[in-house]
Scaffold this motif. Structure first.
Motif, PDB file in Angstrom:
ATOM      1  N   CYS A   1       0.833  -1.213   0.000  1.00 57.39           N
ATOM      2  CA  CYS A   1       0.000   0.000   0.000  1.00 57.39           C
ATOM      3  C   CYS A   1       0.865   1.261   0.000  1.00 57.39           C
ATOM      4  O   CYS A   1       0.560   2.235  -0.695  1.00 57.39           O
ATOM      5  N   GLU A   2       1.921   1.246   0.776  1.00 57.50           N
ATOM      6  CA  GLU A   2       2.813   2.408   0.857  1.00 57.50           C
ATOM      7  C   GLU A   2       3.486   2.676  -0.491  1.00 57.50           C
ATOM      8  O   GLU A   2       3.616   3.831  -0.924  1.00 57.50           O
ATOM      9  N   LYS A   3       3.896   1.614  -1.178  1.00 57.54           N
ATOM     10  CA  LYS A   3       4.530   1.773  -2.490  1.00 57.54           C
ATOM     11  C   LYS A   3       3.542   2.302  -3.518  1.00 57.54           C
ATOM     12  O   LYS A   3       3.879   3.159  -4.333  1.00 57.54           O
ATOM     13  N   ILE A   4       2.316   1.785  -3.471  1.00 57.63           N
ATOM     14  CA  ILE A   4       1.273   2.279  -4.373  1.00 57.63           C
ATOM     15  C   ILE A   4       1.002   3.750  -4.108  1.00 57.63           C
ATOM     16  O   ILE A   4       0.916   4.568  -5.032  1.00 57.63           O
ATOM     17  N   LEU A   5       0.868   4.113  -2.829  1.00 53.22           N
ATOM     18  CA  LEU A   5       0.562   5.484  -2.458  1.00 53.22           C
ATOM     19  C   LEU A   5       1.674   6.436  -2.889  1.00 53.22           C
ATOM     20  O   LEU A   5       1.404   7.552  -3.376  1.00 53.22           O
TER      21      LEU A   5
ATOM     22  N   LEU B   1      -9.461  -0.700  -2.768  1.00 51.27           N
ATOM     23  CA  LEU B   1      -8.369  -0.806  -1.793  1.00 51.27           C
ATOM     24  C   LEU B   1      -8.180   0.524  -1.083  1.00 51.27           C
ATOM     25  O   LEU B   1      -7.969   1.555  -1.724  1.00 51.27           O
ATOM     26  N   SER B   2      -8.233   0.489   0.238  1.00 45.98           N
ATOM     27  CA  SER B   2      -7.953   1.674   1.037  1.00 45.98           C
ATOM     28  C   SER B   2      -6.445   1.780   1.259  1.00 45.98           C
ATOM     29  O   SER B   2      -5.828   0.866   1.791  1.00 45.98           O
TER      30      SER B   2
ATOM     31  N   GLY C   1      -4.930  -1.109   3.761  1.00 50.01           N
ATOM     32  CA  GLY C   1      -4.912  -2.535   3.478  1.00 50.01           C
ATOM     33  C   GLY C   1      -6.273  -3.196   3.452  1.00 50.01           C
ATOM     34  O   GLY C   1      -6.399  -4.339   3.004  1.00 50.01           O
ATOM     35  N   ASP C   2      -7.322  -2.511   3.923  1.00 48.08           N
ATOM     36  CA  ASP C   2      -8.679  -3.053   3.849  1.00 48.08           C
ATOM     37  C   ASP C   2      -9.161  -3.012   2.402  1.00 48.08           C
ATOM     38  O   ASP C   2      -8.843  -2.078   1.656  1.00 48.08           O
ATOM     39  N   ILE C   3      -9.952  -4.015   2.009  1.00 45.99           N
ATOM     40  CA  ILE C   3     -10.571  -3.989   0.688  1.00 45.99           C
ATOM     41  C   ILE C   3     -12.073  -4.178   0.813  1.00 45.99           C
ATOM     42  O   ILE C   3     -12.565  -4.762   1.781  1.00 45.99           O
TER      43      ILE C   3
ATOM     44  N   PRO D   1      -5.510  14.633   1.857  1.00 47.51           N
ATOM     45  CA  PRO D   1      -6.089  13.894   0.734  1.00 47.51           C
ATOM     46  C   PRO D   1      -6.485  12.478   1.144  1.00 47.51           C
ATOM     47  O   PRO D   1      -5.874  11.876   2.016  1.00 47.51           O
ATOM     48  N   LYS D   2      -7.517  11.964   0.506  1.00 42.54           N
ATOM     49  CA  LYS D   2      -7.866  10.549   0.610  1.00 42.54           C
ATOM     50  C   LYS D   2      -7.625   9.928  -0.758  1.00 42.54           C
ATOM     51  O   LYS D   2      -8.182  10.380  -1.767  1.00 42.54           O
ATOM     52  N   ILE D   3      -6.788   8.905  -0.809  1.00 44.70           N
ATOM     53  CA  ILE D   3      -6.416   8.275  -2.079  1.00 44.70           C
ATOM     54  C   ILE D   3      -6.703   6.774  -1.979  1.00 44.70           C
ATOM     55  O   ILE D   3      -6.272   6.112  -1.040  1.00 44.70           O
ATOM     56  N   SER D   4      -7.426   6.265  -2.960  1.00 45.99           N
ATOM     57  CA  SER D   4      -7.826   4.863  -2.970  1.00 45.99           C
ATOM     58  C   SER D   4      -7.569   4.279  -4.359  1.00 45.99           C
ATOM     59  O   SER D   4      -7.295   4.996  -5.316  1.00 45.99           O
ATOM     60  N   PHE D   5      -7.686   2.973  -4.466  1.00 49.25           N
ATOM     61  CA  PHE D   5      -7.407   2.265  -5.714  1.00 49.25           C
ATOM     62  C   PHE D   5      -8.625   1.388  -6.021  1.00 49.25           C
ATOM     63  O   PHE D   5      -9.121   0.675  -5.148  1.00 49.25           O
ATOM     64  N   VAL D   6      -9.121   1.432  -7.261  1.00 50.31           N
ATOM     65  CA  VAL D   6     -10.239   0.568  -7.625  1.00 50.31           C
ATOM     66  C   VAL D   6     -10.011  -0.032  -9.010  1.00 50.31           C
ATOM     67  O   VAL D   6      -9.508   0.636  -9.914  1.00 50.31           O
TER      68      VAL D   6
END
Length: 244
Positions: free
Chosen positions: A28-32, A138-139, A194-196, A215-220
């Protein structure tokens, strides 16, 4: 990872399923980190908040990074994460395909400039033989009502909704008498890194503005069963990835 029978039944009943602490925090940290770089540099293709605000209310604040599968290896790594596939195979009952047509995105709610996401069903985005698609949210950090957490209406993926319950953009009308009663059933659960959330593309959901200072950043991204083919010559008839 495989789902328990009670989780499969819950997804079928509610149209969504929360799985806590699923994705490794390091991932998650790498994605962010990569997502923040693309957002700060407004690397196209993007979607901006100006597309959702009033005509006289212009902003170039990024709302969504589009087409992220090809942007960074770490994005691709998450979208093909081996622990996710067994769950999707259970829910679809067959091989799974990653569609790159729309929900192939980093989603944001930026402080002050974010707009509300109206109640809607995601099926409006695609053109497949049927509407049985599942998105994986993904949060990447804490998500809660004040920064734009998703809320869902349990069981709404099974409702027979009528055309007049939606506006011309396929938003679910808040003030429609029938809709008011449906929206009363809304639920939410705060998310951590890490929650999905797995959710059906017909499940009604929405999110408010981000009224915090971060900011709030998520992945879908979204998947389909291999038998559910895209309709020819539509926006869904594009490159896809067989997951297994």
């Amino acid at each position: 990872m495989k789902l328990a029978q009670e989780q499969i039944e819950q997804f079928d009943k509610d149209g969504f399923l929360l799985i806590k602490d699923f994705a490794p925090h390091e991932l998650c940290e790498k994605i962010l980190e990569k997502a923040t770089y693309h957002l700060e540099n407004k690397i196209k293709p993007i979607e901006t908040e100006s597309e959702y605000l009033e005509a006289n209310d212009e902003t170039n604040t990024v709302r969504r990074l589009r087409q992220v599968y090809q942007r960074e290896d770490i994005f691709k790594e998450w979208m093909t994460y081996e622990e996710t596939l067994p769950m999707l195979q259970q829910l679809f009952g067959e091989e799974v395909v990653l569609t790159l047509a729309h929900h192939n995105s980093i989603m944001t709610k930026m402080p002050k400039d974010s707009s509300r996401t109206s109640w809607h069903q995601d099926r409006r985005y695609w053109h497949f033989e049927n509407n049985d698609l599942i998105s994986i949210w993904l949060s990447l950090d804490d998500e809660f009502i004040e920064n734009g957490l998703l809320e869902f209406v349990p069981g709404s993926h099974k409702l027979n909704l009528e055309k007049d319950q939606f506006d011309e953009k396929s938003n679910f009308l808040d003030e429609h008498p029938k809709n008011i009663e449906i929206i009363k059933n809304r639920v939410h659960t705060n998310l951590k890194r890490g929650d999905i959330v797995l959710f059906h593309c017909k499940t009604l959901h929405h999110a408010g503005k981000n009224i915090t200072d971060r900011p709030k950043i998520s992945f879908v991204y979204t998947t389909r069963a291999i038998s559910n083919k895209p309709l020819k010559n539509t926006r869904s008839d594009v490159e896809e990835v067989l997951l297994g």
